[in-house]
Design a protein around this motif. Structure first.
Motif, PDB file in Angstrom:
ATOM      1  N   ARG A 119     -55.123  62.216 121.743  1.00  0.00           N
ATOM      2  CA  ARG A 119     -55.078  63.127 120.610  1.00  0.00           C
ATOM      3  C   ARG A 119     -54.499  62.380 119.420  1.00  0.00           C
ATOM      4  O   ARG A 119     -53.986  61.261 119.558  1.00  0.00           O
ATOM      5  N   THR A 120     -54.573  62.980 118.262  1.00  0.00           N
ATOM      6  CA  THR A 120     -53.925  62.399 117.102  1.00  0.00           C
ATOM      7  C   THR A 120     -52.526  62.976 116.959  1.00  0.00           C
ATOM      8  O   THR A 120     -52.286  64.143 117.273  1.00  0.00           O
ATOM      9  N   CYS A 121     -51.632  62.170 116.500  1.00  0.00           N
ATOM     10  CA  CYS A 121     -50.283  62.601 116.109  1.00  0.00           C
ATOM     11  C   CYS A 121     -50.177  62.261 114.628  1.00  0.00           C
ATOM     12  O   CYS A 121     -49.751  61.168 114.264  1.00  0.00           O
ATOM     13  N   TYR A 122     -50.691  63.158 113.798  1.00  0.00           N
ATOM     14  CA  TYR A 122     -50.798  62.956 112.354  1.00  0.00           C
ATOM     15  C   TYR A 122     -51.779  61.811 112.075  1.00  0.00           C
ATOM     16  O   TYR A 122     -52.981  62.025 112.133  1.00  0.00           O
ATOM     17  N   ASP A 123     -51.305  60.588 111.823  1.00  0.00           N
ATOM     18  CA  ASP A 123     -52.227  59.500 111.479  1.00  0.00           C
ATOM     19  C   ASP A 123     -52.244  58.386 112.518  1.00  0.00           C
ATOM     20  O   ASP A 123     -52.702  57.279 112.250  1.00  0.00           O
ATOM     21  N   HIS A 124     -51.728  58.669 113.729  1.00  0.00           N
ATOM     22  CA  HIS A 124     -51.794  57.658 114.779  1.00  0.00           C
ATOM     23  C   HIS A 124     -52.180  58.307 116.105  1.00  0.00           C
ATOM     24  O   HIS A 124     -52.307  59.520 116.201  1.00  0.00           O
ATOM     25  N   LEU A 125     -52.395  57.484 117.107  1.00  0.00           N
ATOM     26  CA  LEU A 125     -52.892  57.957 118.391  1.00  0.00           C
ATOM     27  C   LEU A 125     -51.742  58.340 119.308  1.00  0.00           C
ATOM     28  O   LEU A 125     -50.713  57.672 119.353  1.00  0.00           O
ATOM     29  N   ALA A 126     -51.949  59.428 120.071  1.00  0.00           N
ATOM     30  CA  ALA A 126     -50.959  59.882 121.046  1.00  0.00           C
ATOM     31  C   ALA A 126     -51.672  60.196 122.351  1.00  0.00           C
ATOM     32  O   ALA A 126     -52.894  60.179 122.438  1.00  0.00           O
ATOM     33  N   GLY A 127     -50.883  60.477 123.392  1.00  0.00           N
ATOM     34  CA  GLY A 127     -51.450  60.795 124.692  1.00  0.00           C
ATOM     35  C   GLY A 127     -51.378  59.623 125.660  1.00  0.00           C
ATOM     36  O   GLY A 127     -50.727  58.612 125.401  1.00  0.00           O
ATOM     37  N   GLU A 128     -52.027  59.779 126.813  1.00  0.00           N
ATOM     38  CA  GLU A 128     -51.951  58.783 127.872  1.00  0.00           C
ATOM     39  C   GLU A 128     -52.347  57.388 127.412  1.00  0.00           C
ATOM     40  O   GLU A 128     -51.669  56.398 127.705  1.00  0.00           O
ATOM     41  N   ILE A 129     -53.472  57.303 126.707  1.00  0.00           N
ATOM     42  CA  ILE A 129     -53.932  55.996 126.252  1.00  0.00           C
ATOM     43  C   ILE A 129     -52.904  55.356 125.328  1.00  0.00           C
ATOM     44  O   ILE A 129     -52.587  54.171 125.448  1.00  0.00           O
ATOM     45  N   ALA A 130     -52.376  56.143 124.409  1.00  0.00           N
ATOM     46  CA  ALA A 130     -51.440  55.618 123.414  1.00  0.00           C
ATOM     47  C   ALA A 130     -50.162  55.083 124.054  1.00  0.00           C
ATOM     48  O   ALA A 130     -49.658  54.022 123.664  1.00  0.00           O
ATOM     49  N   VAL A 131     -49.614  55.793 125.036  1.00  0.00           N
ATOM     50  CA  VAL A 131     -48.373  55.312 125.652  1.00  0.00           C
ATOM     51  C   VAL A 131     -48.638  54.059 126.485  1.00  0.00           C
ATOM     52  O   VAL A 131     -47.781  53.164 126.577  1.00  0.00           O
ATOM     53  N   ASP A 132     -49.832  53.958 127.082  1.00  0.00           N
ATOM     54  CA  ASP A 132     -50.171  52.747 127.838  1.00  0.00           C
ATOM     55  C   ASP A 132     -50.365  51.556 126.905  1.00  0.00           C
ATOM     56  O   ASP A 132     -49.984  50.422 127.243  1.00  0.00           O
ATOM     57  N   ILE A 133     -50.933  51.793 125.732  1.00  0.00           N
ATOM     58  CA  ILE A 133     -51.085  50.723 124.743  1.00  0.00           C
ATOM     59  C   ILE A 133     -49.715  50.262 124.257  1.00  0.00           C
ATOM     60  O   ILE A 133     -49.454  49.062 124.117  1.00  0.00           O
ATOM     61  N   TYR A 134     -48.822  51.224 124.006  1.00  0.00           N
ATOM     62  CA  TYR A 134     -47.463  50.879 123.572  1.00  0.00           C
ATOM     63  C   TYR A 134     -46.766  50.023 124.625  1.00  0.00           C
ATOM     64  O   TYR A 134     -46.137  48.998 124.294  1.00  0.00           O
ATOM     65  N   ALA A 135     -46.880  50.414 125.897  1.00  0.00           N
ATOM     66  CA  ALA A 135     -46.248  49.659 126.984  1.00  0.00           C
ATOM     67  C   ALA A 135     -46.812  48.241 127.052  1.00  0.00           C
ATOM     68  O   ALA A 135     -46.072  47.272 127.267  1.00  0.00           O
ATOM     69  N   PHE A 136     -48.127  48.100 126.859  1.00  0.00           N
ATOM     70  CA  PHE A 136     -48.752  46.777 126.855  1.00  0.00           C
ATOM     71  C   PHE A 136     -48.206  45.926 125.712  1.00  0.00           C
ATOM     72  O   PHE A 136     -47.834  44.756 125.906  1.00  0.00           O
ATOM     73  N   MET A 137     -48.170  46.493 124.499  1.00  0.00           N
ATOM     74  CA  MET A 137     -47.712  45.741 123.337  1.00  0.00           C
ATOM     75  C   MET A 137     -46.252  45.324 123.485  1.00  0.00           C
ATOM     76  O   MET A 137     -45.859  44.227 123.058  1.00  0.00           O
ATOM     77  N   GLN A 138     -45.462  46.170 124.095  1.00  0.00           N
ATOM     78  CA  GLN A 138     -44.061  45.856 124.343  1.00  0.00           C
ATOM     79  C   GLN A 138     -43.937  44.752 125.391  1.00  0.00           C
ATOM     80  O   GLN A 138     -43.192  43.785 125.212  1.00  0.00           O
ATOM     81  N   ARG A 139     -44.694  44.899 126.475  1.00  0.00           N
ATOM     82  CA  ARG A 139     -44.648  43.937 127.584  1.00  0.00           C
ATOM     83  C   ARG A 139     -45.153  42.550 127.164  1.00  0.00           C
ATOM     84  O   ARG A 139     -44.593  41.525 127.567  1.00  0.00           O
ATOM     85  N   GLU A 140     -46.193  42.518 126.337  1.00  0.00           N
ATOM     86  CA  GLU A 140     -46.796  41.253 125.923  1.00  0.00           C
ATOM     87  C   GLU A 140     -46.169  40.657 124.674  1.00  0.00           C
ATOM     88  O   GLU A 140     -46.605  39.615 124.187  1.00  0.00           O
ATOM     89  N   GLY A 141     -45.137  41.311 124.153  1.00  0.00           N
ATOM     90  CA  GLY A 141     -44.429  40.768 123.005  1.00  0.00           C
ATOM     91  C   GLY A 141     -45.137  40.939 121.677  1.00  0.00           C
ATOM     92  O   GLY A 141     -44.878  40.200 120.728  1.00  0.00           O
ATOM     93  N   TRP A 142     -46.030  41.931 121.582  1.00  0.00           N
ATOM     94  CA  TRP A 142     -46.666  42.212 120.299  1.00  0.00           C
ATOM     95  C   TRP A 142     -45.694  42.934 119.368  1.00  0.00           C
ATOM     96  O   TRP A 142     -45.780  42.804 118.155  1.00  0.00           O
ATOM     97  N   ILE A 143     -44.796  43.722 119.955  1.00  0.00           N
ATOM     98  CA  ILE A 143     -43.775  44.424 119.196  1.00  0.00           C
ATOM     99  C   ILE A 143     -42.422  44.121 119.816  1.00  0.00           C
ATOM    100  O   ILE A 143     -42.336  43.657 120.955  1.00  0.00           O
TER     101      ILE A 143
END
Length: 235
Positions: A119-143
């Motif tokens: 789903r959208t959370c205003y102007d960004h992505l939320a939901g299952e996909i979004a939290v998995d992407i966040y976890a990936f970016m954190q794990r891989e050192g993107w953020i």
């Protein structure tokens, strides 16, 4: 988000906070705010229809939300459009949704499936996909670990998939936004918004007008798996 009516009186902050809370403390106004979480601007007629109230009643509710600083009104020709006052208001609403769901015995099963998946959370992505992407970016050192900044490695990686960041933006580069259905973080801020734009441009996601749900295309299923290692299942 600026609190309206803030002056130099001893209790100015408390009174302004109370005014904002009062503006939200009505089911019809809450439904309007939730509808506007899709990031789009809506007319008063559209909002009255989605809330199922008379146009005159909707107008009174919108006036209160405008006066509280939660909404802004944009005029275009003969039409007036209402939208959330900013990403900080959207973040507040998303957080309140999470707090509101804490009392539910089984929050995962009570959340509509379509909203939980993507789903959208205003102007960004939320939901299952979004939290998995966040976890990936954190794990891989993107953020960074706290999700407050994009690393140099992350910037290079984002550029490879067509994500353009605005160095002049006055918004936070990125932020950890608590996902109300997953109870984990997804990516907000300027980077979160840029990601959603890139996903749409690449044809990975399709938004449904008037709703927060988004549909993941076949290209999106392959892309999310290839770039982020995120399997979208039957989405």
């Amino acid at each position: 988000m600026s609190l309206p009516g803030l002056d130099n009186s001893p209790f100015a902050l408390e009174e302004a906070l109370s005014a904002v809370a009062s503006a939200m403390a009505d089911p019809s106004r809450a439904r309007m705010l939730c509808a506007l979480m899709d990031g789009r601007a809506w007319t008063a007629t559209e909002l009255s229809a989605v809330v199922d109230i008379a146009a005159s009643t909707a107008s009174a509710h919108l006036t209160k939300l405008l006066n509280s600083g939660l909404l802004v009104c944009v005029s275009q020709g003969r039409h007036r459009y209402y939208r959330l006052a900013g990403s900080d208001v959207a973040a507040l609403l998303e957080t309140m949704m999470g707090v509101s769901m804490k009392g539910a015995q089984s929050p995962a099963t009570r959340t509509p499936v379509a909203l939980r998946q993507a789903r959208t959370c205003y102007d960004h992505l939320a939901g299952e996909i979004a939290v998995d992407i966040y976890a990936f970016m954190q794990r891989e050192g993107w953020i960074t670990h706290d999700g407050s900044a994009v690393t140099d490695h992350g910037k290079r990686s984002l550029e490879k998939i067509g994500v353009t960041l605005d160095p002049r933006s006055r918004r936070k580069p990125c932020s950890a936004c608590l996902d109300w259905s997953e109870r984990r973080f997804h990516l907000g801020g300027d980077t979160g918004a840029a990601l959603l734009i890139a996903f749409e441009h690449r044809g990975w996601l399709k938004r449904t007008p008037g709703y927060r749900e988004v549909t993941v295309t076949e290209e999106g299923k392959a892309g999310f798996l290839r770039v982020f290692g995120v399997a979208t299942g039957t989405l």
